[in-house]
Design a protein around this motif. Structure first.
Motif, PDB file in Angstrom:
ATOM      1  N   SER A  93      49.073  43.732  48.173  1.00  0.00           N
ATOM      2  CA  SER A  93      47.963  43.019  48.791  1.00  0.00           C
ATOM      3  C   SER A  93      48.147  41.526  48.563  1.00  0.00           C
ATOM      4  O   SER A  93      48.352  41.086  47.431  1.00  0.00           O
ATOM      5  CB  SER A  93      46.625  43.448  48.167  1.00  0.00           C
ATOM      6  OG  SER A  93      45.573  42.626  48.653  1.00  0.00           O
ATOM      7  N   ALA A  94      48.105  40.767  49.641  1.00  0.00           N
ATOM      8  CA  ALA A  94      48.063  39.309  49.529  1.00  0.00           C
ATOM      9  C   ALA A  94      46.646  38.895  49.883  1.00  0.00           C
ATOM     10  O   ALA A  94      46.081  39.377  50.866  1.00  0.00           O
ATOM     11  CB  ALA A  94      49.058  38.658  50.479  1.00  0.00           C
ATOM     12  N   ALA A  95      46.055  38.030  49.063  1.00  0.00           N
ATOM     13  CA  ALA A  95      44.707  37.537  49.327  1.00  0.00           C
ATOM     14  C   ALA A  95      44.757  36.017  49.404  1.00  0.00           C
ATOM     15  O   ALA A  95      45.431  35.374  48.594  1.00  0.00           O
ATOM     16  CB  ALA A  95      43.740  37.989  48.237  1.00  0.00           C
ATOM     17  N   ALA A  96      44.075  35.474  50.382  1.00  0.00           N
ATOM     18  CA  ALA A  96      44.053  34.020  50.571  1.00  0.00           C
ATOM     19  C   ALA A  96      42.614  33.529  50.577  1.00  0.00           C
ATOM     20  O   ALA A  96      41.737  34.150  51.183  1.00  0.00           O
ATOM     21  CB  ALA A  96      44.729  33.649  51.888  1.00  0.00           C
ATOM     22  N   LEU A  97      42.389  32.423  49.878  1.00  0.00           N
ATOM     23  CA  LEU A  97      41.099  31.735  49.905  1.00  0.00           C
ATOM     24  C   LEU A  97      41.336  30.383  50.564  1.00  0.00           C
ATOM     25  O   LEU A  97      42.202  29.621  50.129  1.00  0.00           O
ATOM     26  CB  LEU A  97      40.562  31.538  48.484  1.00  0.00           C
ATOM     27  CG  LEU A  97      39.378  30.573  48.328  1.00  0.00           C
ATOM     28  CD1 LEU A  97      38.126  31.113  49.014  1.00  0.00           C
ATOM     29  CD2 LEU A  97      39.092  30.311  46.850  1.00  0.00           C
ATOM     30  N   VAL A  98      40.610  30.108  51.634  1.00  0.00           N
ATOM     31  CA  VAL A  98      40.704  28.810  52.305  1.00  0.00           C
ATOM     32  C   VAL A  98      39.318  28.186  52.314  1.00  0.00           C
ATOM     33  O   VAL A  98      38.349  28.800  52.773  1.00  0.00           O
ATOM     34  CB  VAL A  98      41.235  28.957  53.758  1.00  0.00           C
ATOM     35  CG1 VAL A  98      41.245  27.600  54.455  1.00  0.00           C
ATOM     36  CG2 VAL A  98      42.640  29.546  53.752  1.00  0.00           C
ATOM     37  N   ARG A  99      39.219  26.970  51.760  1.00  0.00           N
ATOM     38  CA  ARG A  99      37.942  26.269  51.711  1.00  0.00           C
ATOM     39  C   ARG A  99      37.789  25.408  52.970  1.00  0.00           C
ATOM     40  O   ARG A  99      38.776  25.084  53.627  1.00  0.00           O
ATOM     41  CB  ARG A  99      37.884  25.423  50.439  1.00  0.00           C
ATOM     42  CG  ARG A  99      37.909  26.296  49.185  1.00  0.00           C
ATOM     43  CD  ARG A  99      38.249  25.520  47.930  1.00  0.00           C
ATOM     44  NE  ARG A  99      37.206  24.579  47.563  1.00  0.00           N
ATOM     45  CZ  ARG A  99      36.748  24.436  46.323  1.00  0.00           C
ATOM     46  NH1 ARG A  99      37.247  25.159  45.339  1.00  0.00           N
ATOM     47  NH2 ARG A  99      35.807  23.558  46.050  1.00  0.00           N
ATOM     48  N   PRO A 100      36.554  25.032  53.299  1.00  0.00           N
ATOM     49  CA  PRO A 100      36.325  24.222  54.503  1.00  0.00           C
ATOM     50  C   PRO A 100      37.115  22.903  54.500  1.00  0.00           C
ATOM     51  O   PRO A 100      37.451  22.390  55.560  1.00  0.00           O
ATOM     52  CB  PRO A 100      34.813  23.965  54.476  1.00  0.00           C
ATOM     53  CG  PRO A 100      34.252  25.095  53.683  1.00  0.00           C
ATOM     54  CD  PRO A 100      35.284  25.423  52.652  1.00  0.00           C
ATOM     55  N   LEU A 116      42.579  40.198  43.864  1.00  0.00           N
ATOM     56  CA  LEU A 116      41.269  39.552  43.759  1.00  0.00           C
ATOM     57  C   LEU A 116      41.020  39.023  42.348  1.00  0.00           C
ATOM     58  O   LEU A 116      40.397  37.971  42.178  1.00  0.00           O
ATOM     59  CB  LEU A 116      40.158  40.529  44.189  1.00  0.00           C
ATOM     60  CG  LEU A 116      40.162  40.894  45.675  1.00  0.00           C
ATOM     61  CD1 LEU A 116      39.116  41.968  45.974  1.00  0.00           C
ATOM     62  CD2 LEU A 116      39.918  39.674  46.557  1.00  0.00           C
ATOM     63  N   GLN A 117      41.532  39.740  41.332  1.00  0.00           N
ATOM     64  CA  GLN A 117      41.411  39.237  39.943  1.00  0.00           C
ATOM     65  C   GLN A 117      42.084  37.872  39.819  1.00  0.00           C
ATOM     66  O   GLN A 117      41.592  36.975  39.146  1.00  0.00           O
ATOM     67  CB  GLN A 117      42.061  40.218  38.955  1.00  0.00           C
ATOM     68  CG  GLN A 117      41.338  41.539  38.772  1.00  0.00           C
ATOM     69  CD  GLN A 117      40.021  41.425  38.018  1.00  0.00           C
ATOM     70  OE1 GLN A 117      39.789  40.458  37.312  1.00  0.00           O
ATOM     71  NE2 GLN A 117      39.159  42.410  38.194  1.00  0.00           N
ATOM     72  N   GLN A 118      43.230  37.713  40.491  1.00  0.00           N
ATOM     73  CA  GLN A 118      43.952  36.443  40.430  1.00  0.00           C
ATOM     74  C   GLN A 118      43.214  35.325  41.168  1.00  0.00           C
ATOM     75  O   GLN A 118      43.435  34.142  40.906  1.00  0.00           O
ATOM     76  CB  GLN A 118      45.359  36.589  41.027  1.00  0.00           C
ATOM     77  CG  GLN A 118      46.290  37.474  40.218  1.00  0.00           C
ATOM     78  CD  GLN A 118      47.635  37.610  40.909  1.00  0.00           C
ATOM     79  OE1 GLN A 118      48.351  36.630  41.072  1.00  0.00           O
ATOM     80  NE2 GLN A 118      47.959  38.810  41.348  1.00  0.00           N
ATOM     81  N   LEU A 119      42.347  35.707  42.094  1.00  0.00           N
ATOM     82  CA  LEU A 119      41.558  34.707  42.834  1.00  0.00           C
ATOM     83  C   LEU A 119      40.326  34.255  42.055  1.00  0.00           C
ATOM     84  O   LEU A 119      39.704  33.253  42.407  1.00  0.00           O
ATOM     85  CB  LEU A 119      41.077  35.285  44.175  1.00  0.00           C
ATOM     86  CG  LEU A 119      41.925  35.098  45.429  1.00  0.00           C
ATOM     87  CD1 LEU A 119      41.118  35.521  46.656  1.00  0.00           C
ATOM     88  CD2 LEU A 119      42.427  33.669  45.609  1.00  0.00           C
ATOM     89  N   LEU A 120      39.959  34.989  41.004  1.00  0.00           N
ATOM     90  CA  LEU A 120      38.705  34.706  40.302  1.00  0.00           C
ATOM     91  C   LEU A 120      38.565  33.259  39.821  1.00  0.00           C
ATOM     92  O   LEU A 120      37.494  32.666  39.982  1.00  0.00           O
ATOM     93  CB  LEU A 120      38.512  35.687  39.122  1.00  0.00           C
ATOM     94  CG  LEU A 120      38.078  37.106  39.535  1.00  0.00           C
ATOM     95  CD1 LEU A 120      38.060  38.019  38.324  1.00  0.00           C
ATOM     96  CD2 LEU A 120      36.689  37.081  40.183  1.00  0.00           C
ATOM     97  N   PRO A 121      39.621  32.628  39.236  1.00  0.00           N
ATOM     98  CA  PRO A 121      39.457  31.228  38.815  1.00  0.00           C
ATOM     99  C   PRO A 121      39.044  30.312  39.970  1.00  0.00           C
ATOM    100  O   PRO A 121      38.147  29.467  39.822  1.00  0.00           O
ATOM    101  CB  PRO A 121      40.835  30.849  38.260  1.00  0.00           C
ATOM    102  CG  PRO A 121      41.436  32.152  37.844  1.00  0.00           C
ATOM    103  CD  PRO A 121      40.933  33.170  38.827  1.00  0.00           C
ATOM    104  N   ALA A 122      39.661  30.512  41.137  1.00  0.00           N
ATOM    105  CA  ALA A 122      39.324  29.685  42.309  1.00  0.00           C
ATOM    106  C   ALA A 122      37.919  29.995  42.802  1.00  0.00           C
ATOM    107  O   ALA A 122      37.186  29.105  43.261  1.00  0.00           O
ATOM    108  CB  ALA A 122      40.349  29.908  43.422  1.00  0.00           C
ATOM    109  N   LEU A 123      37.505  31.269  42.692  1.00  0.00           N
ATOM    110  CA  LEU A 123      36.153  31.654  43.146  1.00  0.00           C
ATOM    111  C   LEU A 123      35.097  31.119  42.174  1.00  0.00           C
ATOM    112  O   LEU A 123      34.002  30.716  42.593  1.00  0.00           O
ATOM    113  CB  LEU A 123      36.057  33.171  43.278  1.00  0.00           C
ATOM    114  CG  LEU A 123      36.913  33.778  44.385  1.00  0.00           C
ATOM    115  CD1 LEU A 123      36.864  35.300  44.360  1.00  0.00           C
ATOM    116  CD2 LEU A 123      36.483  33.259  45.761  1.00  0.00           C
TER     117      LEU A 123
END
Length: 201
Positions: A124-131, A189-196
């Motif tokens: 699974s690749a997860a991406a977070l993109v901010r405005p 998603l665990q790896q995204l937690l710091p950014a979230l």
């Protein structure tokens, strides 16, 4: 409350992200799905990698809505099939989202493959993109093997024939909490937690 758009119509994925945020104690984020925002044109998934597809989906969603967006792209890479179905996992049998057809085709292709060569990984690749355009892309992998039978009703996709490394039950026989702790999407998603957490302020 900061809004976060999960670029999916899959209700199970929304529940999963909310559960992971809650378990990690991340507060101040309201998770929305595509059904909660005005419709926008979604680009087809034509990327060569899971990362390409996740980033394209999240970028489209953030640009169209002005809300920070998370998207994931995931699938199964089977060693004996040189990493296929890979990014084609959701449409392996020719029709997007035909879980039963995809799994039947995969098992048919592995009929003569001995157990020791049935290694596979859910990716699974997860991406977070901010405005503001800031991007975070992460990858989670869940190793295991594909068995010839199908067991369990808790999962979807290839879960009923995937046995995680060191286990005896299929991914479809695990509880939601067990899956969150170990699955490819859970790991991403665990790896995204710091950014979230940063997003939540």
């Amino acid at each position: 409350m900061t809004e976060l758009l999960l670029a999916t119509r899959n209700a199970k994925k929304l529940v999963e992200l909310r559960r992971i945020l809650e378990a990690a104690g991340v507060t101040g984020i309201e998770v929305l799905g595509l059904g909660d925002v005005p419709e926008f044109a979604e680009a087809p998934e034509t990327g060569a990698t899971f990362e390409d597809n996740a980033l394209a989906k999240a970028t489209d969603a953030a640009r169209a809505t002005g809300i920070a967006a998370v998207a994931d792209d995931s699938g199964l890479e089977v060693d004996a099939l040189n990493g296929m179905p890979g990014v084609l996992s959701a449409r392996w049998s020719g029709k997007h989202g035909d879980d039963a057809g995809n799994l039947e085709l995969l098992l048919g292709q592995l009929t003569d493959v001995p157990d020791e060569r049935r290694g596979a990984a859910f990716v699974s690749a997860a991406a977070l993109v901010r405005p503001d355009g800031a991007q975070t892309v992460v990858r989670g992998e869940w190793r295991g093997s594909v068995i010839a039978e199908q067991r369990g009703s808790n999962g979807f996709g290839y879960d009923p024939s995937f046995v995680p490394e060191g286990g005896t039950r299929t991914a479809a026989e695990l509880s939601a909490e067990e899956k969150d702790a170990d699955s490819h999407r859970g790991r991403a998603l665990q790896q995204l937690l710091p950014a979230l957490r940063e997003l939540a302020g």
